[in-house]
Design an enzyme around this catalytic site. Sequence first.
Site, short mmCIF file in Angstrom:
data_model
loop_
_atom_site.label_atom_id
_atom_site.label_comp_id
_atom_site.label_asym_id
_atom_site.label_seq_id
_atom_site.Cartn_x
_atom_site.Cartn_y
_atom_site.Cartn_z
N THR A 12 -2.73 -3.64 2.06
CA THR A 12 -1.73 -2.60 2.12
C THR A 12 -2.20 -1.35 1.54
O THR A 12 -3.33 -1.53 0.65
CB THR A 12 -0.32 -3.13 1.18
OG1 THR A 12 -0.01 -4.23 1.84
CG2 THR A 12 0.48 -1.97 1.26
N THR A 65 0.93 -1.10 5.77
CA THR A 65 0.52 -2.55 5.41
C THR A 65 0.14 -3.10 6.54
O THR A 65 0.73 -3.00 7.79
CB THR A 65 1.40 -3.47 4.80
OG1 THR A 65 1.18 -4.62 4.52
CG2 THR A 65 2.82 -3.49 5.66
#
Length: 592
Positions: free
Chosen positions: A409, A427
Site C-alpha cells: 500500500t 493499495t
Amino acid sequence: MKPSTLLCPAFVLVALAACQPQSGNSVPDRPTLEETEQAPAPRIWDKGAMVAAADPRAVEAGLKILREGGTAIDAAIAVHTVLGLVEPQSSGIGGGAFMVYYDHEDDALTVFDGRETAPQAADENLFVIDGEVLDYVTAWQSGRSAGVPGMIALYKAAHEAEGQAEWGSLFQPAIDLAREGFEVSPRLAGLLANERLRDAVRLDEDENASAYFFPEGEPLTVGTVRDNPAYADLLQSVAASGPSAFYEGDNAQAIIDVLGQEPLPGAMTLDDLSSYSVKLRPAVCGDHETMRICSAPPPSSGAVTQNMIWGLYERITEGSSPGYSDEKLAAWVDAQRLAYADRDHYVADADFVQVPTSDLIDPRYLDARVADVFAPDGNPQAGDPGEVLGRGSIIGMWGRDLTDETPGTTHISIIDKQGNAVSMTATVESAFGNSRMVNGYLLNNELTDFSRQPTINSLPVANAPAGGKRPRSSMSPTMVFDQDGDLFMVTGSPGGNSIVAYVSKTIVGVLDWGLSAQEAINLPNVIARGPSVGVEIDVERGQDWADMLSAAGYPVEERTGENSGLHVIIVRGNGLEGGADPRREGVALALD
Ligand code: DON
C-alpha cells in the site's frame, strides 16, 4: 472550537441527509449566498504547496502539475500513476484507494471511495471450500482474491469534481517514464530478491509478471532500467478515452481471463467491471478539545479509529500538560487497544451492514468507554455503544473479525497553491497484489481484507464477503483542523492493520508531544491491537519504549522492519512543513 463549517459540496452525489458531521453534535447548515447580506470575503491561502509520497519521481510529477496550475486532485492522479510504475509492489491501477479531499475555498470535505468491490457472484463462502476456511496464502494466491479495481474510476470522479488540468495531461509523466524506462529502486529490488517473499508471492507463476520482474529468470536489480510499454499504452488509451479503456474492451477481457485461471479461478465478469462505481461519501469528523479529526467513513476504519484513539487518549491524560511522558505513551497504548477492539468488531461496509460510526466517536460513548481501560496484561474486548447511548445493545449482533493484512500500500499527501488538499491511501493489498499481471499492472487481492471466516461462534461477522460489498480497510487518509477550523495536518500511511497506529502516532506526536512532522514519523511504531503490544525496536528510542512498557506489565512483542510509509504535511504559521517515512523511499517537497 468554531462550529462546523464542513459541508457537503455540490458535487456530492450521496443523500444530503448523510452529510452531517457524525460526532453527535448538530451542525447548522451554512447559509446560502442569497441568505447572506453580502458574499463572504474570498478565503486567502498564502502557505504554498507541497507533495509528499513514496518516490521522488512521483513527487516530481505531482509538483510539475501543481506548478502548471493543477489542483491537488490533478497532482494526485499524476503522482499515483507514476507510483503504479515505480512502486508496483504497493499500489497501482489494478487496485483501489480512499481519497479525502479538502476544498479550501468552500471549506468542504469529500471522500472518494474507490475501494475494490466483490464480484456480484461472490457470497459469504468466497474463501470457504467444503466447509474449510482457506488459509491466507491460498486465498491470496487465487483468482478469488481480486476485487473490481476502483483506481481509474476514482481518478475520473475526482477529476470531474475538482480537476483543473486537462485529463490527458495527468497521465503524461507516467507514460513518458514507462516508455523511457525507470531505474529500479533499492526497495523494489530488495523485495524481488527476497527468496522467502518470492516463494510466497509467486510472481513467477504468472507469465506476464514473471517476464516483467524476473527477466531471464533473475530478479530486477537496483538501478536496472525497466520499461513498461504495455502500461504506457493502456494509460495512453485512458488519457484519450477515459475509464472505458480500462473497464471495457480488451483490458477488461484480459482481467477476466487472468482471474479465470487456476488456482481457484475467480468469478468476476465483464459486467462487474463495467458497472463499477466510485462512492462519494461525506467525510466523518470528530470534534475534540483542541482540534477536529476528519477521515474516511466505513468501509475505511480511518474516521472511527483516529477519533476514538485521540478521544480516549485525551480523556486518559486529562489535566496533564502537553509534551511526552512515559505515562502518556502507556495512555496511547490503552487508547489504541480499545479502539482496535471496537474497530475489529463493528467496522465493515455500511452499505451492507449496520455500522455504528457516529456512536463510536460520540463523546458520550468515549466518556463511558474510557472506563474500560484494562490491566496491561488483560485482553481487549469490544464495547457496546448502542447500550451506552440508550439505543439498545448491539454487541451481540456480530462475531469479532480477526482479519490479518500484509504489506502492499502507499500514501500520498498534497496541498496545492490554493490550499486544497488530498490525503489518499492506495493499495493492491499484499506485496504485489495477487501477483497476476495485465497490461503492465498488477491486480489486487483486496478481497482477503474480508473476514475469510463468515461466522464466528455462530454469529455472522460484519465484514464477511458478499456480492457487490467492499471489504473493510485499515487505510486512514486523515486531515486535522485546528481550533479555528483551519487545515492543520494531512497524514496517512500504508501498513495493513498497523496503519491505524501509525497514523495515530503522527497526530499524538505532533499535537500533544510537540514534535515536527519528521520527528513524529521517526518515532518508534507502537501497535496495540489485541492483547500484545508491538514495539519497533530497531529505531532510536525503540528499545527504551519496549523496556518501559514491559516493565509496566504490557506483553511487549519486539518488532523490527516495520512497514509504515507515513507522508505528512503540516500547515505552520510560516508555511508548510513536510515529513516522509525513512522506512520507505519517499520525500516531501515544497513547490519552489
Ligand atoms: O485496506 C487495507 O486495510 C489493506 N489492504 C492495506 C494493506 C496495507 O497497507 C499493506 N501495507 N503495507
